[in-house]
Design a protein around this motif. Structure first.
Motif, PDB file in Angstrom:
ATOM      1  N   ARG A  55       0.838  -1.202   0.000  1.00 27.40           N
ATOM      2  CA  ARG A  55       0.000   0.000   0.000  1.00 27.40           C
ATOM      3  C   ARG A  55       0.875   1.255   0.000  1.00 27.40           C
ATOM      4  O   ARG A  55       0.618   2.208  -0.725  1.00 27.40           O
ATOM      5  CB  ARG A  55      -0.924  -0.026   1.211  1.00 27.40           C
ATOM      6  N   ARG A  56       1.916   1.244   0.803  1.00 29.77           N
ATOM      7  CA  ARG A  56       2.827   2.394   0.875  1.00 29.77           C
ATOM      8  C   ARG A  56       3.550   2.583  -0.449  1.00 29.77           C
ATOM      9  O   ARG A  56       3.794   3.719  -0.876  1.00 29.77           O
ATOM     10  CB  ARG A  56       3.854   2.225   2.006  1.00 29.77           C
ATOM     11  N   LYS A  57       3.909   1.489  -1.123  1.00 30.23           N
ATOM     12  CA  LYS A  57       4.560   1.606  -2.428  1.00 30.23           C
ATOM     13  C   LYS A  57       3.633   2.278  -3.433  1.00 30.23           C
ATOM     14  O   LYS A  57       4.065   3.128  -4.215  1.00 30.23           O
ATOM     15  CB  LYS A  57       4.973   0.224  -2.954  1.00 30.23           C
ATOM     16  N   VAL A  58       2.370   1.900  -3.408  1.00 32.66           N
ATOM     17  CA  VAL A  58       1.391   2.516  -4.311  1.00 32.66           C
ATOM     18  C   VAL A  58       1.246   3.996  -3.980  1.00 32.66           C
ATOM     19  O   VAL A  58       1.257   4.852  -4.875  1.00 32.66           O
ATOM     20  CB  VAL A  58       0.030   1.785  -4.231  1.00 32.66           C
ATOM     21  N   GLU A  59       1.133   4.314  -2.698  1.00 29.42           N
ATOM     22  CA  GLU A  59       1.007   5.708  -2.279  1.00 29.42           C
ATOM     23  C   GLU A  59       2.240   6.509  -2.684  1.00 29.42           C
ATOM     24  O   GLU A  59       2.131   7.654  -3.135  1.00 29.42           O
ATOM     25  CB  GLU A  59       0.799   5.799  -0.774  1.00 29.42           C
ATOM     26  N   LEU A  60       3.412   5.896  -2.536  1.00 32.00           N
ATOM     27  CA  LEU A  60       4.655   6.559  -2.913  1.00 32.00           C
ATOM     28  C   LEU A  60       4.690   6.816  -4.417  1.00 32.00           C
ATOM     29  O   LEU A  60       5.097   7.888  -4.867  1.00 32.00           O
ATOM     30  CB  LEU A  60       5.862   5.729  -2.492  1.00 32.00           C
ATOM     31  N   SER A  61       4.246   5.848  -5.182  1.00 33.94           N
ATOM     32  CA  SER A  61       4.200   6.006  -6.634  1.00 33.94           C
ATOM     33  C   SER A  61       3.288   7.163  -7.032  1.00 33.94           C
ATOM     34  O   SER A  61       3.642   7.997  -7.872  1.00 33.94           O
ATOM     35  CB  SER A  61       3.721   4.708  -7.285  1.00 33.94           C
ATOM     36  N   VAL A  62       2.124   7.229  -6.412  1.00 28.09           N
ATOM     37  CA  VAL A  62       1.183   8.320  -6.686  1.00 28.09           C
ATOM     38  C   VAL A  62       1.804   9.656  -6.283  1.00 28.09           C
ATOM     39  O   VAL A  62       1.717  10.649  -7.023  1.00 28.09           O
ATOM     40  CB  VAL A  62      -0.157   8.089  -5.953  1.00 28.09           C
ATOM     41  N   ALA A  63       2.448   9.682  -5.136  1.00 26.45           N
ATOM     42  CA  ALA A  63       3.077  10.922  -4.658  1.00 26.45           C
ATOM     43  C   ALA A  63       4.198  11.356  -5.605  1.00 26.45           C
ATOM     44  O   ALA A  63       4.354  12.552  -5.879  1.00 26.45           O
ATOM     45  CB  ALA A  63       3.618  10.726  -3.243  1.00 26.45           C
ATOM     46  N   ARG A  64       4.960  10.392  -6.125  1.00 28.33           N
ATOM     47  CA  ARG A  64       6.037  10.733  -7.065  1.00 28.33           C
ATOM     48  C   ARG A  64       5.465  11.304  -8.360  1.00 28.33           C
ATOM     49  O   ARG A  64       6.006  12.266  -8.908  1.00 28.33           O
ATOM     50  CB  ARG A  64       6.887   9.497  -7.372  1.00 28.33           C
ATOM     51  N   HIS A  66       2.652  12.889  -8.671  1.00 24.69           N
ATOM     52  CA  HIS A  66       2.163  14.230  -8.324  1.00 24.69           C
ATOM     53  C   HIS A  66       3.335  15.210  -8.239  1.00 24.69           C
ATOM     54  O   HIS A  66       3.256  16.343  -8.725  1.00 24.69           O
ATOM     55  CB  HIS A  66       1.389  14.176  -7.009  1.00 24.69           C
ATOM     56  N   HIS A  67       4.413  14.760  -7.632  1.00 22.95           N
ATOM     57  CA  HIS A  67       5.595  15.609  -7.493  1.00 22.95           C
ATOM     58  C   HIS A  67       6.174  15.965  -8.866  1.00 22.95           C
ATOM     59  O   HIS A  67       6.526  17.124  -9.111  1.00 22.95           O
ATOM     60  CB  HIS A  67       6.649  14.897  -6.638  1.00 22.95           C
ATOM     61  N   ARG A  68       6.265  14.963  -9.759  1.00 25.56           N
ATOM     62  CA  ARG A  68       6.779  15.236 -11.108  1.00 25.56           C
ATOM     63  C   ARG A  68       5.897  16.262 -11.826  1.00 25.56           C
ATOM     64  O   ARG A  68       6.403  17.182 -12.465  1.00 25.56           O
ATOM     65  CB  ARG A  68       6.855  13.939 -11.923  1.00 25.56           C
ATOM     66  N   ALA A  69       4.581  16.086 -11.701  1.00 26.69           N
ATOM     67  CA  ALA A  69       3.660  17.036 -12.339  1.00 26.69           C
ATOM     68  C   ALA A  69       3.843  18.433 -11.748  1.00 26.69           C
ATOM     69  O   ALA A  69       3.849  19.435 -12.480  1.00 26.69           O
ATOM     70  CB  ALA A  69       2.216  16.562 -12.177  1.00 26.69           C
ATOM     71  N   SER A  70       4.003  18.502 -10.459  1.00 31.66           N
ATOM     72  CA  SER A  70       4.217  19.800  -9.802  1.00 31.66           C
ATOM     73  C   SER A  70       5.520  20.436 -10.256  1.00 31.66           C
ATOM     74  O   SER A  70       5.588  21.642 -10.499  1.00 31.66           O
ATOM     75  CB  SER A  70       4.233  19.629  -8.281  1.00 31.66           C
ATOM     76  N   VAL A  74       6.198  23.978 -12.065  1.00 31.40           N
ATOM     77  CA  VAL A  74       7.128  24.977 -11.529  1.00 31.40           C
ATOM     78  C   VAL A  74       8.108  25.410 -12.612  1.00 31.40           C
ATOM     79  O   VAL A  74       8.377  26.611 -12.776  1.00 31.40           O
ATOM     80  CB  VAL A  74       7.878  24.420 -10.293  1.00 31.40           C
ATOM     81  N   VAL A  75       8.627  24.455 -13.374  1.00 31.76           N
ATOM     82  CA  VAL A  75       9.560  24.789 -14.447  1.00 31.76           C
ATOM     83  C   VAL A  75       8.867  25.670 -15.488  1.00 31.76           C
ATOM     84  O   VAL A  75       9.436  26.657 -15.967  1.00 31.76           O
ATOM     85  CB  VAL A  75      10.129  23.501 -15.091  1.00 31.76           C
ATOM     86  N   LYS A  76       7.634  25.324 -15.815  1.00 29.99           N
ATOM     87  CA  LYS A  76       6.867  26.124 -16.775  1.00 29.99           C
ATOM     88  C   LYS A  76       6.663  27.540 -16.241  1.00 29.99           C
ATOM     89  O   LYS A  76       6.838  28.527 -16.973  1.00 29.99           O
ATOM     90  CB  LYS A  76       5.529  25.456 -17.056  1.00 29.99           C
ATOM     91  N   LEU A  77       6.272  27.647 -14.976  1.00 33.59           N
ATOM     92  CA  LEU A  77       6.083  28.970 -14.370  1.00 33.59           C
ATOM     93  C   LEU A  77       7.386  29.761 -14.337  1.00 33.59           C
ATOM     94  O   LEU A  77       7.386  30.970 -14.577  1.00 33.59           O
ATOM     95  CB  LEU A  77       5.503  28.833 -12.962  1.00 33.59           C
ATOM     96  N   ASP A  78       8.495  29.091 -14.062  1.00 34.00           N
ATOM     97  CA  ASP A  78       9.793  29.773 -14.073  1.00 34.00           C
ATOM     98  C   ASP A  78      10.089  30.340 -15.463  1.00 34.00           C
ATOM     99  O   ASP A  78      10.576  31.462 -15.596  1.00 34.00           O
ATOM    100  CB  ASP A  78      10.915  28.822 -13.646  1.00 34.00           C
ATOM    101  N   GLY A  79       9.793  29.540 -16.494  1.00 37.93           N
ATOM    102  CA  GLY A  79      10.000  30.013 -17.864  1.00 37.93           C
ATOM    103  C   GLY A  79       9.129  31.216 -18.184  1.00 37.93           C
ATOM    104  O   GLY A  79       9.592  32.198 -18.797  1.00 37.93           O
TER     105      GLY A  79
END
Length: 113
Positions: A55-64, A66-70, A74-79
């Motif tokens: 379950r934690r692995k699945v949650e970690l995958s989802v969090a990763r 989400h983090h990549r999308a964020s 951020v990179v787009k906003l910086d540009g």
């Protein structure tokens, strides 16, 4: 598990070739039944821990994800901020030039050759 098996073998091995009272055999049997229950509890706990880890692995995958999308956002906003800063700098430069021209007075007509 190996310790339990070894202890059981040693306990029953010590009884071989000797007269055994029912009470001591019953105590011995009770001791190993308790060990068997504890072993079963440990196995159940291990299964629950594995499920929780999955379950934690699945949650970690989802969090990763989400983090990549964020981070992409951020990179787009910086540009975009960099582009806006460049535009603003050009506008300031144009305004400064305009102010300088206004301070100098009206523009002079081009001289003819």
């Amino acid at each position: 598990l190996q310790r339990i098996v070894d202890a059981e073998d040693a306990a029953f091995g010590a009884l071989v070739g000797q007269p055994v009272k029912a009470a001591s055999l019953s105590r011995l049997q009770g001791r190993f039944e308790i060990a068997a229950r504890k072993t079963e509890q440990l196995r159940e706990s291990e299964k629950m821990a594995e499920v929780a880890a999955q379950r934690r692995k699945v949650e970690l995958s989802v969090a990763r994800k989400h983090h990549r999308a964020s981070m992409k956002a951020v990179v787009k906003l910086d540009g975009l901020l960099e582009q806006l800063s460049k535009r603003t700098a050009r506008r300031r430069l144009a305004l400064a030039e305009l102010s300088e021209e206004e301070e100098r007075g009206p523009p002079r007509p081009p001289t003819e050759r």
